[in-house]
Design an enzyme around this catalytic site. Structure first.
Site, PDB file in Angstrom:
ATOM      1  N   HIS A  85       1.385   0.540   4.210  1.00  0.00           N
ATOM      2  CA  HIS A  85       0.122   0.732   3.488  1.00  0.00           C
ATOM      3  C   HIS A  85       0.297   1.542   2.194  1.00  0.00           C
ATOM      4  O   HIS A  85      -0.028   1.034   1.117  1.00  0.00           O
ATOM      5  CB  HIS A  85      -0.934   1.338   4.422  1.00  0.00           C
ATOM      6  N   HIS A 106      -0.063   9.409  -0.574  1.00  0.00           N
ATOM      7  CA  HIS A 106      -1.496   9.715  -0.483  1.00  0.00           C
ATOM      8  C   HIS A 106      -2.012   9.981   0.924  1.00  0.00           C
ATOM      9  O   HIS A 106      -3.034  10.651   1.094  1.00  0.00           O
ATOM     10  CB  HIS A 106      -2.341   8.643  -1.179  1.00  0.00           C
ATOM     11  N   GLU A 158      -2.921  14.027   5.236  1.00  0.00           N
ATOM     12  CA  GLU A 158      -3.913  13.854   6.279  1.00  0.00           C
ATOM     13  C   GLU A 158      -3.277  13.475   7.611  1.00  0.00           C
ATOM     14  O   GLU A 158      -3.682  13.954   8.655  1.00  0.00           O
ATOM     15  CB  GLU A 158      -4.934  12.795   5.863  1.00  0.00           C
ATOM     16  N   ASP A 159      -2.274  12.616   7.552  1.00  0.00           N
ATOM     17  CA  ASP A 159      -1.764  12.038   8.802  1.00  0.00           C
ATOM     18  C   ASP A 159      -0.450  12.633   9.282  1.00  0.00           C
ATOM     19  O   ASP A 159       0.032  12.282  10.349  1.00  0.00           O
ATOM     20  CB  ASP A 159      -1.568  10.520   8.633  1.00  0.00           C
ATOM     21  N   ASP A 181      -6.258   2.378  -2.860  1.00  0.00           N
ATOM     22  CA  ASP A 181      -6.227   2.586  -1.412  1.00  0.00           C
ATOM     23  C   ASP A 181      -7.306   1.732  -0.749  1.00  0.00           C
ATOM     24  O   ASP A 181      -7.063   1.002   0.209  1.00  0.00           O
ATOM     25  CB  ASP A 181      -6.476   4.083  -1.149  1.00  0.00           C
ATOM     26  N   ASP A 219     -25.553 -19.031 -15.241  1.00  0.00           N
ATOM     27  CA  ASP A 219     -24.194 -18.665 -15.601  1.00  0.00           C
ATOM     28  C   ASP A 219     -23.231 -18.841 -14.438  1.00  0.00           C
ATOM     29  O   ASP A 219     -22.271 -18.122 -14.303  1.00  0.00           O
ATOM     30  CB  ASP A 219     -24.150 -17.233 -16.144  1.00  0.00           C
TER      31      ASP A 219
END
Ligand code: MN
Length: 754
Positions: free
Chosen positions: A81, A105, A109-110, A172, A292
């Site tokens: 990911h 990123h 957190e993980d 993300d 359109d």
């Protein structure tokens, strides 16, 4: 594709495929990940050959190692990911900080990784961005009320310190949407809805048209699968016919433009399902009525040729009235520029034409990201101007920002510097001014919550009531029945609402106290003159009150308490003949007005002073002498402002003695901790080290220094003046400090000034 061999340490064959040496791969790096990384590095090399590839590789290996044990719901290694997110960023030609942030990123957190670790290994910018992305992810956007979407969007942006954070967050989100299939339906719906409500509008505002389009279509698909199916089928059913029409039109337009020598690239496009759906829903029309649905995009080389091309189009087909839009002359708030027109084409099929320059096209597709990627390398003035123009637009959009050049120079942003966005425990967003406190928060919920507030928890932890709230804080207010606002709150609340509500309550309470004092003063005076108050009827009292212009007896008592009238005067009216009225008028005009300056905003109760025998009177320390704890003091009932407390040595007190009955005994209240500001002026020899010696004395006494300033004495050659404001606890301490200072050689004189 790969012209030059990679220079990183990765074992890579000339074709860019990982060599079959997986046994030597670093921890957490699977062959699959290695292949992904090689592709990533290739695309970066193609567009940004000057990047620091070893650093990129380090971020990759670090993240692989940290995520090594984790799998995605689909079963693939978790690291796939972040790698895919970084690939999206690389395709957007984002800078190195962005790419490293992409790889890292989810690490905070993980995994047990810390910000400090990232800062040490990858630098301040990457640490800031990774931290920023993590903060955004931590906000639980679940179950937010739809009508608050705008507030949440602003809050997300307000939390972004570096615009790259939002770009990484977008990438993300895009990858999450692309891999949504693996998730249970419930989660799909939540992520899709959040995307449509929050991320799409943000991408739009930042002018990132291409990303927005992709987010919209993927979001739509999972947000409302039925509608998506319906619209997609409708578009699909006409696809062949439409493509045919479009191709014919495209050829005609190309030929006509060539005739006029207008260089142009012409593309046909079919409107995307989400936009069609919006239109159908808003205008309640059928798909055949969408003007359109089919569109043509003409990209040319100059603004002049944009208008020329528009002429060519209108010459060929009839424009539909009201459909010509000139976003070149008047760009949209997100800086989008283009000419739009809808014309009636061959066979009565309407279509839309968008005409723009290459530059405008790039901006429309990439928005703020385009500004971003060209930032590097050229820091010239012209380049800056262009970016600042963009930022000015942002300024207009949110109408409040500091000097834009400021934030560009640091690469940091603060899009809403005046506001802070917090949540109630139930998830409602509360917008407050920057540096607002839990008290402001409480009053913005409900007046009673404010009045009865006795404590606050921020993100589950108790905080002082004057704590400054931050973006994203979850604030819980603790209340207690019968709680009352404190005057102290006025010194730190930031909202007018809280201030007004607190004042209101305090004024009411103070009036009660003034009434009480008025009664007591009158009784005291009556005792002094032997008047039996018990024999005075309420009726008599009320008639005297009306003589003083007070409609109620309480008003008169309050006025007495505030010192507006003297008790003796009132008493002389109640018991005429018993006491002579004093001559207040004479006294008042003859006496020099005591210089008792008041704080702005009315009487403020001084909690360190007490009127003898009476609790909680309105007292304040007179500014003329500013007495400190331990000094002999005397109270004086002012006309209208409560009890002024002077030092017994204050020269003004001498002037006050003529009205003995307004004097009142006061004493220092028990309870330590308070400190008093004292201003000292020290005259010294002008020599080095003097200031040091003086401040050392203050440190030894553990005295706070509010301000200190030293300068040469202009009138006396060779001498200097040190002016300081310090916080002392009591008179004795001040005396110790002054005598210690006097002992410093070169100190000539010390004055305490008010
Ligand atoms: Mn992620």
């Amino acid at each position: 594709m790969l012209d030059q061999p990679p220079t990183s340490g990765a074992p890579v064959s000339p074709k860019g495929v990982p060599a079959p040496v997986s046994a030597t791969l670093p921890p957490g790096v699977t062959p699959e990940l290695e292949a992904g990384y090689v592709k990533l590095e290739e695309s970066v090399r193609a567009r940004r050959p000057g990047d620091d590839f070893p650093a990129l590789r380090r971020a990759f290996e670090f993240a692989c190692e940290r995520h090594a044990a984790q799998k995605r719901v689909s079963g693939e290694p978790y690291m796939m990911h972040p790698l895919a997110v970084t690939q999206i960023l690389a395709d957007m030609q984002m800078d190195q900080v962005c790419l490293q942030t992409g790889l890292l990123h989810d690490a905070l957190e993980d995994t047990p990784t810390t910000v400090d670790e990232i800062r040490k290994l990858f630098g301040e910018d990457v640490a800031r961005c990774v931290n920023g992305v993590t903060k955004l992810s931590k906000i639980n956007l679940h179950n937010r009320e739809v009508r608050q979407a705008e507030s949440v969007r602003k809050m997300l942006l307000a939390m972004v310190e570096d615009i790259r954070v939002i770009i990484v967050k977008m990438a993300d989100r895009l990858h999450n949407l692309r891999t949504l299939d693996a998730l249970p339906r419930e989660k799909q719906e939540r992520i899709a809805t959040e995307t449509i409500e929050l991320y799409v509008p943000i991408a739009h505002r930042l002018g990132m048209g291409k990303l927005r389009g992709e987010l919209e279509d993927l979001g739509f698909r999972y947000h409302d699968p039925e509608a998506w199916r319906e619209v997609t089928d409708a578009i699909e059913s006409k696809r062949l016919a439409n493509e045919q029409v479009l191709e014919n039109i495209r050829e005609t337009v190309e030929a006509k433009l060539a005739e006029e020598h207008i260089p142009a690239k012409v593309h046909g496009r079919v409107k995307k399902p989400w936009s069609v759906f919006q239109k159908l829903r808003k205008q309640r029309i059928s798909i055949d009525q969408v003007y359109d649905l089919l569109g043509l995009r003409i990209i040319t080389d100059s603004v002049k040729n944009c208008y020329a091309a528009l002429g060519v189009i209108h010459n060929e087909w009839h424009p539909i009235p009201g459909r010509i839009k000139d976003f070149i002359a008047i760009p949209r708030p997100n800086l989008y520029q283009s000419l739009h027109t809808s014309v009636m084409g061959p066979g009565g099929v309407a279509f839309e034409v968008q005409i723009r320059t290459e530059e405008m096209h790039r901006l429309a597709e990439e928005g703020i990201a385009a500004h971003w990627k060209y930032k590097e390398g050229k820091r010239g003035a012209a380049d800056d101007d262009q970016r600042i123009a963009w930022l000015r637009q942002l300024v207009e959009w949110q109408r409040e920002m500091r000097d834009p050049s400021d934030f560009m120079s640091s690469l940091k942003v603060d899009l809403y510097p005046e506001e802070v966005y917090c949540f109630t425990p139930k998830g409602r967003v509360v917008i407050l001014p920057r540096d607002a406190t839990p008290i402001d928060f409480a009053y913005s919920i409900h007046t009673d919550v404010g009045h009865t507030c006795i404590g606050a928890k921020v993100n589950g932890r108790m905080v002082p009531l004057k704590h400054n709230l931050r973006n994203g804080d979850i604030v819980e207010i603790l209340t207690q029945n019968g709680g009352q606002p404190s005057r102290d709150w006025l010194t730190f609340v930031k909202t007018a609402r809280a201030r007004n509500k607190i004042r209101h309550v305090i004024n009411a309470t103070e009036r009660e106290k003034a009434i009480e004092l008025g009664q007591k003063l009158l009784e005291r005076e009556a005792r002094r003159f032997g008047v039996a108050m018990s024999r005075v009827t309420r009726q008599q009292m009320e008639s005297v009150a009306s003589e003083y212009g007070c409609s109620k007896l309480e008003d008169l008592q309050a006025a007495l308490g505030w010192g507006k009238f003297s008790a003796r005067q009132v008493l002389s009216k109640l018991a005429p003949g018993v006491i002579e009225p004093e001559a207040p008028v004479v006294a008042e005009t003859a006496a020099p007005a005591p210089s008792v300056e008041r704080d702005k905003g009315g009487a403020s109760k001084d909690y360190v002073i007490q009127v003898k025998g009476i609790d909680d009177l309105l007292t304040y320390r007179a500014k003329c002498c500013n007495p400190i704890r331990g000094e002999p003091i005397v109270g004086y009932i002012t006309r209208g402002k409560g009890v002024a407390v002077h030092s017994k040595n204050c020269p003004n007190v001498q002037n006050l003695l003529y009205e003995a009955e307004r004097r009142i005994d006061v004493e220092w209240a028990r309870g330590a901790g308070e400190s008093f500001n004292v201003r000292l002026v020290v005259h010294t020899d002008d020599r080095a080290g003097m200031l040091n010696q003086l401040t050392q004395i203050l440190f030894d006494e553990e005295v706070n220094i509010r301000s200190v300033e030293a300068h040469a004495d202009e009138r006396n050659f060779d001498s200097a003046v040190v002016e300081m404001t310090i916080e002392v606890r009591e008179k004795k301490q001040l005396e110790r400090i002054v005598s210690a200072m006097r002992r410093v050689s070169g100190v000539r004189d010390i004055e305490r000034v008010h």
